[in-house]
Design a protein around this motif. Structure first.
Motif, PDB file in Angstrom:
ATOM      1  N   VAL A 100      10.035 -19.080   2.503  1.00 43.69           N
ATOM      2  CA  VAL A 100      11.018 -19.043   3.588  1.00 43.69           C
ATOM      3  C   VAL A 100      12.437 -18.978   3.033  1.00 43.69           C
ATOM      4  O   VAL A 100      13.313 -18.296   3.588  1.00 43.69           O
ATOM      5  N   GLU A 101      12.667 -19.639   1.919  1.00 44.56           N
ATOM      6  CA  GLU A 101      13.991 -19.622   1.302  1.00 44.56           C
ATOM      7  C   GLU A 101      14.268 -18.269   0.642  1.00 44.56           C
ATOM      8  O   GLU A 101      15.380 -17.737   0.738  1.00 44.56           O
ATOM      9  N   LEU A 102      13.265 -17.714   0.000  1.00 39.95           N
ATOM     10  CA  LEU A 102      13.423 -16.387  -0.598  1.00 39.95           C
ATOM     11  C   LEU A 102      13.749 -15.350   0.473  1.00 39.95           C
ATOM     12  O   LEU A 102      14.567 -14.449   0.258  1.00 39.95           O
ATOM     13  N   GLU A 103      13.122 -15.486   1.636  1.00 40.26           N
ATOM     14  CA  GLU A 103      13.390 -14.558   2.735  1.00 40.26           C
ATOM     15  C   GLU A 103      14.792 -14.739   3.293  1.00 40.26           C
ATOM     16  O   GLU A 103      15.409 -13.760   3.748  1.00 40.26           O
ATOM     17  N   GLU A 104      15.304 -15.958   3.287  1.00 38.46           N
ATOM     18  CA  GLU A 104      16.689 -16.176   3.721  1.00 38.46           C
ATOM     19  C   GLU A 104      17.677 -15.495   2.772  1.00 38.46           C
ATOM     20  O   GLU A 104      18.722 -15.006   3.192  1.00 38.46           O
ATOM     21  N   ILE A 105      17.334 -15.470   1.508  1.00 37.59           N
ATOM     22  CA  ILE A 105      18.213 -14.873   0.494  1.00 37.59           C
ATOM     23  C   ILE A 105      18.180 -13.355   0.554  1.00 37.59           C
ATOM     24  O   ILE A 105      19.211 -12.691   0.441  1.00 37.59           O
ATOM     25  N   ALA A 106      17.002 -12.786   0.714  1.00 38.49           N
ATOM     26  CA  ALA A 106      16.780 -11.353   0.499  1.00 38.49           C
ATOM     27  C   ALA A 106      17.334 -10.492   1.619  1.00 38.49           C
ATOM     28  O   ALA A 106      17.463 -10.903   2.766  1.00 38.49           O
ATOM     29  N   ALA A 107      17.619  -9.234   1.249  1.00 41.32           N
ATOM     30  CA  ALA A 107      18.062  -8.232   2.214  1.00 41.32           C
ATOM     31  C   ALA A 107      16.892  -7.802   3.098  1.00 41.32           C
ATOM     32  O   ALA A 107      15.733  -8.108   2.833  1.00 41.32           O
ATOM     33  N   GLU A 108      17.215  -7.075   4.151  1.00 48.70           N
ATOM     34  CA  GLU A 108      16.190  -6.492   5.018  1.00 48.70           C
ATOM     35  C   GLU A 108      15.740  -5.144   4.452  1.00 48.70           C
ATOM     36  O   GLU A 108      16.555  -4.427   3.861  1.00 48.70           O
ATOM     37  N   PRO A 109      14.483  -4.751   4.671  1.00 44.55           N
ATOM     38  CA  PRO A 109      13.387  -5.556   5.196  1.00 44.55           C
ATOM     39  C   PRO A 109      12.899  -6.554   4.155  1.00 44.55           C
ATOM     40  O   PRO A 109      12.890  -6.245   2.961  1.00 44.55           O
ATOM     41  N   LYS A 110      12.498  -7.719   4.607  1.00 43.41           N
ATOM     42  CA  LYS A 110      12.154  -8.797   3.683  1.00 43.41           C
ATOM     43  C   LYS A 110      10.999  -8.428   2.763  1.00 43.41           C
ATOM     44  O   LYS A 110      10.994  -8.782   1.577  1.00 43.41           O
ATOM     45  N   ASN A 111      10.004  -7.708   3.276  1.00 45.16           N
ATOM     46  CA  ASN A 111       8.833  -7.403   2.438  1.00 45.16           C
ATOM     47  C   ASN A 111       9.156  -6.448   1.305  1.00 45.16           C
ATOM     48  O   ASN A 111       8.362  -6.279   0.381  1.00 45.16           O
ATOM     49  N   ALA A 112      10.320  -5.813   1.351  1.00 44.53           N
ATOM     50  CA  ALA A 112      10.727  -4.915   0.276  1.00 44.53           C
ATOM     51  C   ALA A 112      11.665  -5.584  -0.716  1.00 44.53           C
ATOM     52  O   ALA A 112      11.933  -5.027  -1.779  1.00 44.53           O
ATOM     53  N   HIS A 113      12.147  -6.787  -0.397  1.00 40.40           N
ATOM     54  CA  HIS A 113      13.163  -7.429  -1.226  1.00 40.40           C
ATOM     55  C   HIS A 113      12.779  -8.828  -1.697  1.00 40.40           C
ATOM     56  O   HIS A 113      13.568  -9.484  -2.372  1.00 40.40           O
ATOM     57  N   VAL A 114      11.585  -9.287  -1.346  1.00 41.89           N
ATOM     58  CA  VAL A 114      11.085 -10.596  -1.793  1.00 41.89           C
ATOM     59  C   VAL A 114       9.896 -10.378  -2.715  1.00 41.89           C
ATOM     60  O   VAL A 114       8.967  -9.641  -2.395  1.00 41.89           O
ATOM     61  N   PHE A 115       9.929 -11.051  -3.873  1.00 41.26           N
ATOM     62  CA  PHE A 115       8.847 -10.967  -4.858  1.00 41.26           C
ATOM     63  C   PHE A 115       8.492 -12.384  -5.301  1.00 41.26           C
ATOM     64  O   PHE A 115       9.364 -13.253  -5.375  1.00 41.26           O
ATOM     65  N   HIS A 116       7.219 -12.603  -5.599  1.00 32.98           N
ATOM     66  CA  HIS A 116       6.799 -13.941  -6.029  1.00 32.98           C
ATOM     67  C   HIS A 116       5.640 -13.825  -7.005  1.00 32.98           C
ATOM     68  O   HIS A 116       4.748 -12.998  -6.833  1.00 32.98           O
ATOM     69  N   VAL A 117       5.683 -14.656  -8.055  1.00 34.62           N
ATOM     70  CA  VAL A 117       4.573 -14.759  -9.003  1.00 34.62           C
ATOM     71  C   VAL A 117       4.249 -16.239  -9.221  1.00 34.62           C
ATOM     72  O   VAL A 117       5.084 -17.118  -8.961  1.00 34.62           O
ATOM     73  N   ALA A 118       3.042 -16.497  -9.716  1.00 34.82           N
ATOM     74  CA  ALA A 118       2.569 -17.873  -9.839  1.00 34.82           C
ATOM     75  C   ALA A 118       3.258 -18.645 -10.950  1.00 34.82           C
ATOM     76  O   ALA A 118       3.474 -19.855 -10.843  1.00 34.82           O
ATOM     77  N   ASP A 119       3.610 -17.968 -12.056  1.00 37.93           N
ATOM     78  CA  ASP A 119       4.223 -18.674 -13.180  1.00 37.93           C
ATOM     79  C   ASP A 119       5.056 -17.698 -14.010  1.00 37.93           C
ATOM     80  O   ASP A 119       5.073 -16.489 -13.761  1.00 37.93           O
TER      81      ASP A 119
END
Length: 240
Positions: A199-218
């Protein structure tokens, strides 16, 4: 042609049929034009080498990251900038590191070549401390993407891009600073590692969120993001 005596010559003898004899060669018709093999030429997209950016990395150097993991971030930044044509009139690169407060590592006007940027990336200092992500975003908007520190005027049409990398929850608010960054024309990518909050990464990222948010486990998996992020950033027009 007529043979002796006005008779046609006899037909040629049939090919030998004994053991070891070569089989007759069958004649085949040439393939029709529609059946002939065709070649497809793939033309690579020019990607980041064809587009110039003012690019800032915003790097979490809080205590939860640790020195060993931060070394992986240094290498990731050095590898990531290889995607760009770095130069004073091409892509300019800056780095901000943050924990309790943001600190300028180098601004957009400092380094003029890829080699200089990669060398500087290898020397980014690790700090330790808290995670004040919102403060780092505000600092970047106010101190990095400004002409006095090497940014180019917005009228020139140079894209302003920031890539923020964090491994945890911010200890201040990120939404308002991120909105201000967007108003300043900064396209924010949010890269989360481990316990970073979606949710915090989405607040940071530009629109559209699914194109600007990335996440990895470690941290061991961060390099896997490089290709995906490069494609989003380089091989498509700005998404809206």
């Amino acid at each position: 042609m007529v043979g002796d005596g006005g008779l046609p010559p006899p037909p040629p003898p049939p090919p030998p049929q004994g053991p070891g004899a070569a089989p007759p060669v069958a004649k085949t018709a040439a393939p029709a034009a529609s059946e002939r093999s065709s070649f497809v030429i793939f033309v690579p997209t020019p990607g980041c080498k064809n587009v110039h950016y003012d690019l800032a990395f915003i790097l979490d150097t809080s205590s939860s990251v640790g020195k060993e993991n931060f070394e992986k971030i240094r290498k990731w930044v050095a590898n990531m900038v290889e995607s760009f044509d770095v130069g004073a009139e091409k892509t300019r690169v800056a780095v901000v590191r943050y924990s309790d407060r943001p600190t300028l590592e180098f601004n957009l006007g400092r380094h003029k070549t890829l080699a200089e940027v990669q060398r500087a990336a290898g020397n980014i200092r690790y700090i330790g401390g808290n995670t004040m992500t919102g403060d780092a975003i505000s600092y970047t908007t106010q101190n990095i993407f400004v002409e006095r520190n090497g940014a180019r005027a917005r009228a020139k049409g140079i894209q302003r891009v920031a890539i923020l990398v964090t491994d945890g929850r911010s200890q201040d608010y990120v939404l308002e600073p991120s909105k201000e960054a967007a108003k300043a024309g900064i396209r924010m990518f949010a890269v989360g590692i481990g316990e970073a909050l979606k949710v915090e990464l989405e607040e940071i990222a530009a629109e559209p969120k699914n194109a600007h948010v990335f996440h990895v486990a470690d941290f061991n998996a961060i390099d896997k993001l490089r290709g995906r992020l490069r494609r989003r950033l380089c091989e498509s027009k700005r998404l809206k």
